[in-house]
Motif scaffolding. Structure first.
Motif, PDB file in Angstrom:
ATOM      1  N   SER A  93       6.786  13.931  43.249  1.00 55.68           N
ATOM      2  CA  SER A  93       7.815  14.945  43.507  1.00 55.68           C
ATOM      3  C   SER A  93       7.913  15.299  44.978  1.00 55.68           C
ATOM      4  O   SER A  93       8.924  15.847  45.426  1.00 55.68           O
ATOM      5  CB  SER A  93       7.499  16.218  42.711  1.00 55.68           C
ATOM      6  OG  SER A  93       7.497  15.962  41.330  1.00 55.68           O
ATOM      7  N   ALA A  94       6.858  15.015  45.721  1.00 54.65           N
ATOM      8  CA  ALA A  94       6.818  15.501  47.104  1.00 54.65           C
ATOM      9  C   ALA A  94       7.722  14.698  48.036  1.00 54.65           C
ATOM     10  O   ALA A  94       8.277  15.252  48.983  1.00 54.65           O
ATOM     11  CB  ALA A  94       5.381  15.478  47.618  1.00 54.65           C
ATOM     12  N   THR A 133       3.962  21.362  35.703  1.00 50.66           N
ATOM     13  CA  THR A 133       5.319  21.176  35.178  1.00 50.66           C
ATOM     14  C   THR A 133       6.146  20.219  36.028  1.00 50.66           C
ATOM     15  O   THR A 133       7.312  19.968  35.713  1.00 50.66           O
ATOM     16  CB  THR A 133       6.078  22.514  35.071  1.00 50.66           C
ATOM     17  OG1 THR A 133       6.405  22.982  36.386  1.00 50.66           O
ATOM     18  CG2 THR A 133       5.252  23.558  34.345  1.00 50.66           C
ATOM     19  N   THR A 134       5.571  19.699  37.114  1.00 46.12           N
ATOM     20  CA  THR A 134       6.324  18.755  37.948  1.00 46.12           C
ATOM     21  C   THR A 134       5.608  17.397  37.946  1.00 46.12           C
ATOM     22  O   THR A 134       4.385  17.346  37.847  1.00 46.12           O
ATOM     23  CB  THR A 134       6.435  19.252  39.403  1.00 46.12           C
ATOM     24  OG1 THR A 134       5.118  19.456  39.936  1.00 46.12           O
ATOM     25  CG2 THR A 134       7.210  20.554  39.466  1.00 46.12           C
ATOM     26  N   PRO A 135       6.361  16.306  38.063  1.00 47.12           N
ATOM     27  CA  PRO A 135       5.728  14.987  38.118  1.00 47.12           C
ATOM     28  C   PRO A 135       4.801  14.854  39.320  1.00 47.12           C
ATOM     29  O   PRO A 135       5.091  15.381  40.396  1.00 47.12           O
ATOM     30  CB  PRO A 135       6.919  14.027  38.264  1.00 47.12           C
ATOM     31  CG  PRO A 135       8.108  14.793  37.757  1.00 47.12           C
ATOM     32  CD  PRO A 135       7.829  16.224  38.087  1.00 47.12           C
ATOM     33  N   GLN A 139      -0.444  20.683  42.076  1.00 47.75           N
ATOM     34  CA  GLN A 139      -1.024  21.896  41.499  1.00 47.75           C
ATOM     35  C   GLN A 139      -0.143  22.547  40.431  1.00 47.75           C
ATOM     36  O   GLN A 139      -0.522  23.582  39.878  1.00 47.75           O
ATOM     37  CB  GLN A 139      -1.301  22.913  42.608  1.00 47.75           C
ATOM     38  CG  GLN A 139      -2.341  22.417  43.594  1.00 47.75           C
ATOM     39  CD  GLN A 139      -2.703  23.476  44.599  1.00 47.75           C
ATOM     40  OE1 GLN A 139      -3.697  24.158  44.449  1.00 47.75           O
ATOM     41  NE2 GLN A 139      -1.874  23.646  45.606  1.00 47.75           N
ATOM     42  N   ASP A 140       1.014  21.984  40.180  1.00 46.21           N
ATOM     43  CA  ASP A 140       1.911  22.565  39.172  1.00 46.21           C
ATOM     44  C   ASP A 140       2.136  21.518  38.090  1.00 46.21           C
ATOM     45  O   ASP A 140       2.842  20.526  38.307  1.00 46.21           O
ATOM     46  CB  ASP A 140       3.236  22.971  39.820  1.00 46.21           C
ATOM     47  CG  ASP A 140       4.128  23.734  38.852  1.00 46.21           C
ATOM     48  OD1 ASP A 140       4.100  23.430  37.639  1.00 46.21           O
ATOM     49  OD2 ASP A 140       4.860  24.630  39.308  1.00 46.21           O
ATOM     50  N   VAL A 146       1.752  21.027  46.466  1.00 46.35           N
ATOM     51  CA  VAL A 146       2.202  22.019  45.483  1.00 46.35           C
ATOM     52  C   VAL A 146       2.593  21.368  44.152  1.00 46.35           C
ATOM     53  O   VAL A 146       2.504  22.014  43.107  1.00 46.35           O
ATOM     54  CB  VAL A 146       3.381  22.851  46.024  1.00 46.35           C
ATOM     55  CG1 VAL A 146       2.908  23.731  47.177  1.00 46.35           C
ATOM     56  CG2 VAL A 146       4.554  21.975  46.435  1.00 46.35           C
ATOM     57  N   TYR A 147       2.999  20.126  44.208  1.00 48.19           N
ATOM     58  CA  TYR A 147       3.401  19.457  42.967  1.00 48.19           C
ATOM     59  C   TYR A 147       2.177  19.003  42.180  1.00 48.19           C
ATOM     60  O   TYR A 147       2.180  19.019  40.952  1.00 48.19           O
ATOM     61  CB  TYR A 147       4.328  18.277  43.270  1.00 48.19           C
ATOM     62  CG  TYR A 147       5.542  18.705  44.073  1.00 48.19           C
ATOM     63  CD1 TYR A 147       6.623  19.328  43.451  1.00 48.19           C
ATOM     64  CD2 TYR A 147       5.590  18.546  45.449  1.00 48.19           C
ATOM     65  CE1 TYR A 147       7.718  19.745  44.173  1.00 48.19           C
ATOM     66  CE2 TYR A 147       6.682  18.962  46.179  1.00 48.19           C
ATOM     67  CZ  TYR A 147       7.751  19.563  45.547  1.00 48.19           C
ATOM     68  OH  TYR A 147       8.837  19.980  46.265  1.00 48.19           O
ATOM     69  N   GLY A 193      10.788  16.200  48.313  1.00 52.27           N
ATOM     70  CA  GLY A 193      10.680  17.639  48.097  1.00 52.27           C
ATOM     71  C   GLY A 193      10.115  18.364  49.303  1.00 52.27           C
ATOM     72  O   GLY A 193      10.519  18.120  50.438  1.00 52.27           O
TER      73      GLY A 193
END
Lengths: 694, 330
Positions: B139-140, B126-128, B123-124, B120-121, B143
């Motif tokens: 981020s995972a 806005t997250t590292p 694919q987004d 998910v990170y 997370g």
């Protein structure tokens, strides 16, 4: 008590009047409304959870061909009221949650708007944020009241004393996660300003609600706001109130030189803009005699709210009406966080609260060595436990017994974890369900006899896919004493008379009562020989019986669950719901509501969870691939039936709202069946495979 | 999504030349993953070279008994192919366990192999994410880890590969046929995918401009007794928590040979060679199967939040081997 309408059209399984338009793609949803020469809007969302915008560089976006303008807090038109901070859009540099609108691009095409929005550079001064619900939060507080004005705390007797003296006790904590409504149609609006004011083609559960909410925000008289919403692709509460996207579209339209502005949220954007069900942490304490009769019942709820706008999910509301117990305590505490604003989601309150209560009741049955249906029957409340009012009708026990008969409950061996078929452990579970009968004030129906012998029935109500077009036509037909073909219903527009929101399963009661009152007024005024053009208006009357009776629909939910011995996978091959909800207006659309609610309850039980990453204040699984909603393959045999229930007190139709009760208790029935299958008690939703692995 | 050029390739060589000569170009198959990424800003190619209509849409026998699968064969066609269904059922089942009917109707064989992680990170934007933006961080790791790796991960990346097809092909010794500006080369699928290491940006060993034109399955008679089992949070249309592709060759109450791969547990389809070693020559029993699973999973390093994957992978492998052994006994 008023005489009930003589049912002729009521009770018939009329096919949806809006069906042909929908299946042929000709029913105009909000974004599809034909407007000339529109501009398209795409927002820029905050990438911090709390702080301030310190700089915005929109030069690259503005330089793109096709860009009509970039809105920021520095140039957006000023709004008139900050009473609702959710709607205070682009009015300051403050960032209150990740995903908040901080800018937006207006452009000639959606593609240009989207690309240009990605070129807007925003700098922030970030401040520490909190985004994780914590039972030990120092910020917990008791709200003045819950969502619909319900008391935050209720106490009767001496709960602690009764628990100490009880032969059997259950004391457990249950949690429900953040869940997002995810209607199939995204939130969408087309906004246009002209000399008369603001027009919105909107995807909403209440055209008039949008009007009266947004008019003061824009500093307009409500009559200067027109909202049109004939067809809505689902809402589940998230379209009950306007959200920030409506305001952003209105602001953009004011800068668009009279051109309409089209704005549809992406699925990802819906996760921060359109509301959600807040997560809850619920401690339930039950005290009972060895015979399973409750002596004490306590539910202490801790739940998420947002800092900028209080939202107090009435989680303990269902418990207040379910079971008799002399000593009672129901409390709510909110944890205000730097997160998007929660909102209504199908059966707010009852849905998460009854999960906890009904799993606890199953635990009580196990602790007492009693059948879970018998425990519920023994604790059935003769009068409403807190108000002491008699019921206008209550058929919980009848639902449980009829469901038991149809589901094959009498053959059930209560021993958990002993039925096995080809590698799958099998169990069955039951839970009670309930939802109040709400009547919202203020709806007005207009009836006018047309030249062709038909009656035009006008009310600014909503059909969010539930069948309002059809069911209200049936109500009007019986109210007027004519066949449905002679009713020309008009809904979904503020140009039509005032109507309350499609929420709280209140639509048919509120709007139908207004239509019945108008039909009565029409007869009183014009007799049996009205002239063409004869016209009346009438308002939803107060129900004097509401002060004399407690009014609730009840139901019983049954589920069969299979859990794979090796992998822990959980499947639900069979669900049965039995409901007692007064008179059913249209069995076809009612069944759709019941099994739809149950399916959503199945989805809640097994799948739905918005995963909040507290480091970012971000729901990270913000699309339909990662946020799981039950797929067809997850849904087995889901059946809903109802028992005949005569209730002359609720409204002239004798009906109770049915949009929400189908979801209430469904997840608990699945959880209880999973326990029966495996012997493992899951108290935290969703119930996933890992819970059964060691 | 940025503005981009679109070119429909006339032939493979010109497609390769067009992409190889431009660092910001990308091949377009069905686009079921790439177009999503373009909308999300995860990928920003300036030129798309559409290779979905190149003549690589057939399943053909190879000399020596193997099968060549064209890179443009649609997932649903491949799943229904009679040769695959009878000789390599694990491949067919893996395909049918993936995505939805609509996606399978469109998605290509080559594109399926080149799906990117569903982290998910990643694919987004806005997250590292080190895979998306090298050096920005992962981020995972601290997370949301439910769909993340338990094997072969690094401190830079804990993503998993999402393909089901690739797991079955990896188990059955498939080889990827690749065309580049310097001609064709063949890469065993087991060597095709990379572990993240310090450079999670790259999923595979493909060079920019190299185009998958086919996947070859070798002649493997006991692959007729193969299967694919996918464990997921939803009965369909969900990525694997854990999956197992396996083939078993059984004689006289013991395992003569085995092929095993895990999905959903690593940055690449995880060929379980340690498990295969344990299985070869072992008696058919749950105990053998458990030993095989534990040998492979001894190196598992789950993250906080996905510890369940270790017993899930173990149990699933044992269940699959048991099922295959029983099938063989019939």
């Amino acid at each position: 008590m008023t005489g009930l309408l003589e049912p002729h059209a009521i009770g018939q399984s009329l096919t949806r009047l809006d069906g042909p338009a929908k299946v042929t793609g000709t029913a105009p949803y909000a974004f599809e409304q034909p407007v000339g020469d529109p501009l398209h809007l795409f927002p820029v969302q905050a990438t911090i959870a709390r702080g301030r915008v310190t700089a915005i560089d929109s030069s690259a976006a503005e330089a793109m061909p096709g860009v009509a303008g970039v809105l920021t807090h520095t140039n957006a038109p000023r709004l008139a009221s900050d009473e609702d901070r959710e709607l205070w859009v682009l009015q300051s540099d403050q960032v209150a949650f990740r995903g908040q609108f901080v800018a937006a691009v207006l452009a000639e095409t959606p593609e240009i708007a989207r690309h240009a929005a990605s070129l807007v550079r925003v700098e922030y001064a970030e401040e520490p944020h909190e985004a994780e619900l914590r039972a030990d939060s120092a910020k917990l507080y008791a709200p003045d009241e819950l969502l619909a004005g319900e008391p935050t705390n209720t106490f009767e007797g001496d709960v602690d004393g009764a628990l100490a003296a009880a032969a059997v006790t259950v004391d457990q904590t249950y949690t429900t996660p953040m869940e997002h409504n995810n209607p199939m149609e995204p939130h969408a609006t087309i906004a246009r300003w002209d000399e008369d004011g603001l027009t919105l083609y909107d995807s909403t559960q209440g055209a008039h609600t949008v009007r009266v909410t947004l008019a003061p925000v824009f500093g307009l008289d409500p009559r200067q706001v027109r909202v049109i919403a004939p067809y809505v692709g689902g809402g589940f509460g998230s379209k009950g109130m306007p959200h920030a996207h409506n305001v952003l579209a209105g602001l953009a339209a004011r800068m668009a030189g009279g051109r309409p502005v089209k704005f549809a949220l992406t699925r990802q954007q819906m996760y921060s803009i359109a509301g959600y069900r807040p997560p809850t942490i619920q401690r339930i304490q039950l005290g009972a005699g060895a015979d399973g009769r409750l002596t004490a019942l306590a539910q202490d709820v801790i739940e998420l709210s947002s800092k900028i706008k209080e939202y107090a999910e009435p989680t303990g509301k269902g418990t207040r009406v379910m079971y008799a117990a002399p000593h009672r305590r129901i409390t709510h505490r909110l944890d205000p966080l730097d997160v998007p604003v929660p909102t209504w989601m199908r059966a707010p309150g009852e849905c998460p609260g009854m999960f906890a209560l009904e799993v606890a009741m199953d635990e009580l049955a196990v602790a007492c060595g009693l059948d879970p249906i018998e425990v519920r029957v023994r604790n059935d409340a003769e009068v409403s436990p807190e108000s002491g009012l008699p019921w206008s009708s209550r058929n919980l026990v009848a639902c449980l017994r009829e469901g038991a008969r149809r589901f094959g409950w009498e053959r059930r061996d209560p021993t958990p974890g002993v039925r096995r078929d080809n590698g799958w452990l099998i169990g069955t579970g039951v839970a009670s369900s309930t939802y109040p009968v709400y009547r919202l004030p203020g709806s007005v129906a207009m009836i006018r006899l047309l030249g062709d012998g038909r009656y035009r029935v006008s009310i600014g109500a909503a059909d969010i896919g539930t069948g309002t077009w059809t069911a209200l036509t049936q109500v009007a037909a019986d109210a007027l004493g004519v066949p449905c073909e002679r009713v020309d219903l008009r809904i979904g527009d503020t140009a039509l008379p005032m109507a309350s929101v499609e929420g709280g399963s209140s639509g048919i009661t509120s709007w139908g009562s207004a239509i019945v009152a108008a039909a009565q007024a029409f007869r009183d005024q014009y007799g049996t020989e009205p002239a063409d053009g004869a016209e009346v208006v009438a308002e939803t009357p107060d129900n004097p019986d509401a002060a004399r009776f407690a009014m609730q629909a009840f139901g019983a939910q049954f589920a069969e669950v299979r859990v794979h011995v090796d992998t822990g996978e959980i499947r639900v091959p069979r669900m049965l719901g039995v409901f007692a909800a007064g008179r059913i207006i249209n069995p076809r659309t009612a069944r759709s509501q019941f099994i739809g609610g149950m399916t959503m309850g199945l989805s809640m039980a097994l799948h739905e969870q918005s995963v909040m990453d507290p480091r970012f204040g971000l729901v990270v699984n913000h699309d339909l691939a990662e946020y799981h909603i039950a797929a067809n393959a997850d849904v087995g045999d889901v059946d809903a039936i109802w028992i005949d229930e005569h209730d002359p007190y609720v409204n002239p139709m004798g009906s109770k709202g049915i949009g929400e009760i189908g979801i209430v208790g469904a997840a608990a029935a699945v959880a209880n069946a999973a326990y029966h299958a495996t012997g493992i008690r899951v108290r935290d939703l969703p119930i996933t495979a890992d819970r059964f692995l060691s | 999504m940025i503005p981009f050029e679109y070119l429909r390739a006339e032939d493979a060589a010109s497609a390769v030349a067009a992409v190889a000569s431009r660092p910001t170009a990308a091949f377009l198959g069905a686009g079921t993953n790439l177009v999503d990424h373009m909308k999300l800003g995860v990928a920003s190619p300036e030129l798309l070279v559409d290779v979905s209509r190149l003549p690589f849409d057939e399943v053909e026998p190879l000399p020596g008994g193997g099968v060549r699968i064209g890179a443009a064969v649609r997932n649903s066609d491949l799943a229904a192919d009679p040769i695959l269904r009878s000789r390599y059922p694990a491949v067919s089942r893996a395909l049918l366990a993936g995505a939805s009917a609509q996606l399978r109707n469109l998605a290509t064989t080559g594109g399926n192999l080149l799906q990117r992680t569903r982290c998910v990170y990643f694919q987004d934007v806005t997250t590292p994410c080190n895979k998306r933006e090298p050096g920005s961080g992962c981020s995972a790791i601290d997370g949301y880890t439910r769909y993340h790796a338990i094997l072969g991960a690094s401190s830079a990346c804990v993503a998993t590969h999402p393909s089901d097809l690739a797991v079955a092909l990896t188990a059955l010794d498939a080889t990827v046929v690749v065309l580049g500006v310097h001609g064709e080369r063949q890469i065993p699928l087991a060597d095709f995918y990379r572990l993240p290491g310090d450079d999670p940006h790259r999923d595979t060993v493909l060079e920019h401009g190299e185009l998958i034109i086919a996947v070859d399955l070798p002649d493997l008679p006991f692959a007729a007794r193969s299967t694919y089992r996918k464990v997921r949070d939803r009965a369909s249309y969900a990525f694997a928590l854990v999956s197992v592709a396996a083939a078993l060759d059984v004689a006289d109450g013991s395992v003569r040979d085995a092929r095993v791969a895990f999905g959903g547990v690593a940055h690449k389809p995880w060929r379980a060679t340690r498990a295969e070693e344990v299985l070869r020559g072992a008696p058919i029993s749950d105990e053998s199967f458990l030993q095989a699973a534990e040998a492979e999973l001894a190196g598992a390093r789950p993250l906080a939040g996905n510890e369940f994957k270790v017993p899930m992978a173990r149990n699933t492998l044992v269940a699959v081997l048991r099922e295959l052994a029983q099938e063989e006994a019939r």
